[in-house]
Design a protein around this motif. Structure first.
Motif, short mmCIF file in Angstrom:
data_model
loop_
_atom_site.label_atom_id
_atom_site.label_comp_id
_atom_site.label_asym_id
_atom_site.label_seq_id
_atom_site.Cartn_x
_atom_site.Cartn_y
_atom_site.Cartn_z
N ARG A 54 0.72 -1.00 -0.48
CA ARG A 54 -0.15 -0.16 -0.34
C ARG A 54 1.25 1.42 0.06
N PHE A 55 0.68 1.92 -1.19
CA PHE A 55 1.95 2.97 -1.23
C PHE A 55 1.10 4.32 -0.35
N ALA A 56 1.54 5.09 0.25
CA ALA A 56 1.34 6.37 1.01
C ALA A 56 1.45 7.53 0.07
N PRO A 57 -0.01 8.22 0.11
CA PRO A 57 -0.48 9.28 -0.72
C PRO A 57 0.71 10.17 -1.22
N SER A 58 0.78 10.91 -2.52
CA SER A 58 2.14 11.31 -2.89
C SER A 58 1.73 12.72 -3.36
N PRO A 59 2.31 13.67 -3.23
CA PRO A 59 2.50 15.05 -4.38
C PRO A 59 3.10 15.10 -5.40
N GLU A 60 3.90 14.40 -5.41
CA GLU A 60 4.59 14.02 -7.05
C GLU A 60 3.72 13.33 -8.08
N ILE A 61 3.20 12.15 -7.69
CA ILE A 61 2.68 11.66 -8.66
C ILE A 61 1.18 9.97 -7.92
N SER A 62 1.40 10.05 -8.84
CA SER A 62 -0.38 9.44 -8.66
C SER A 62 -0.27 8.23 -8.38
N VAL A 63 -0.81 7.69 -6.83
CA VAL A 63 -0.73 6.30 -6.57
C VAL A 63 -1.77 6.04 -5.90
N ARG A 64 -1.99 4.84 -5.78
CA ARG A 64 -3.70 3.87 -5.17
C ARG A 64 -3.15 2.32 -5.32
N ALA A 65 -3.30 1.98 -3.76
CA ALA A 65 -2.35 0.72 -3.13
C ALA A 65 -1.61 0.35 -3.68
N ASN A 66 -1.36 -0.28 -4.39
CA ASN A 66 -0.25 -1.02 -4.96
C ASN A 66 0.15 -0.57 -6.63
N GLU A 67 -0.61 0.53 -6.98
CA GLU A 67 -0.24 0.79 -8.36
C GLU A 67 0.34 2.74 -8.12
#
Length: 83
Positions: A54-67
């Motif tokens: 599970r990726f933590a939210p990032s201001p630099e790139i879009s992440v969602r769960a394991n994507e």
């Protein structure tokens, strides 16, 4: 060499009507482009929750769960149990 500088140099080359480009020049331009290609590092943080990444939210790139979403590409990261 920036893309803008490369484009200008290429346009000048075309205007001059040169038919051949010397190998050292060609490979130098490629090296310059490659060097500029990876100028930014983006660090992502993740945890493993119930066996899934599970990726933590990032201001630099879009992440969602394991994507990881990059442009029109979606990268899915799967965690192996190591068996």
């Amino acid at each position: 060499m920036s893309k803008k500088r490369f484009d200008k140099a290429f346009a000048k080359y075309i205007r001059q009507g040169n038919e051949k480009i010397r190998s050292p020049t060609f490979f130098q331009v490629l090296a310059d482009i490659e060097r500029e290609r990876a100028q930014k590092t983006i660090e992502l943080q993740a945890d493993i929750v119930d066996g899934q990444l599970r990726f933590a939210p990032s201001p630099e790139i879009s992440v969602r769960a394991n994507e990881i979403l990059v442009g029109n590409q979606r990268i899915i990261v799967r965690v192996s149990s190591g068996d």
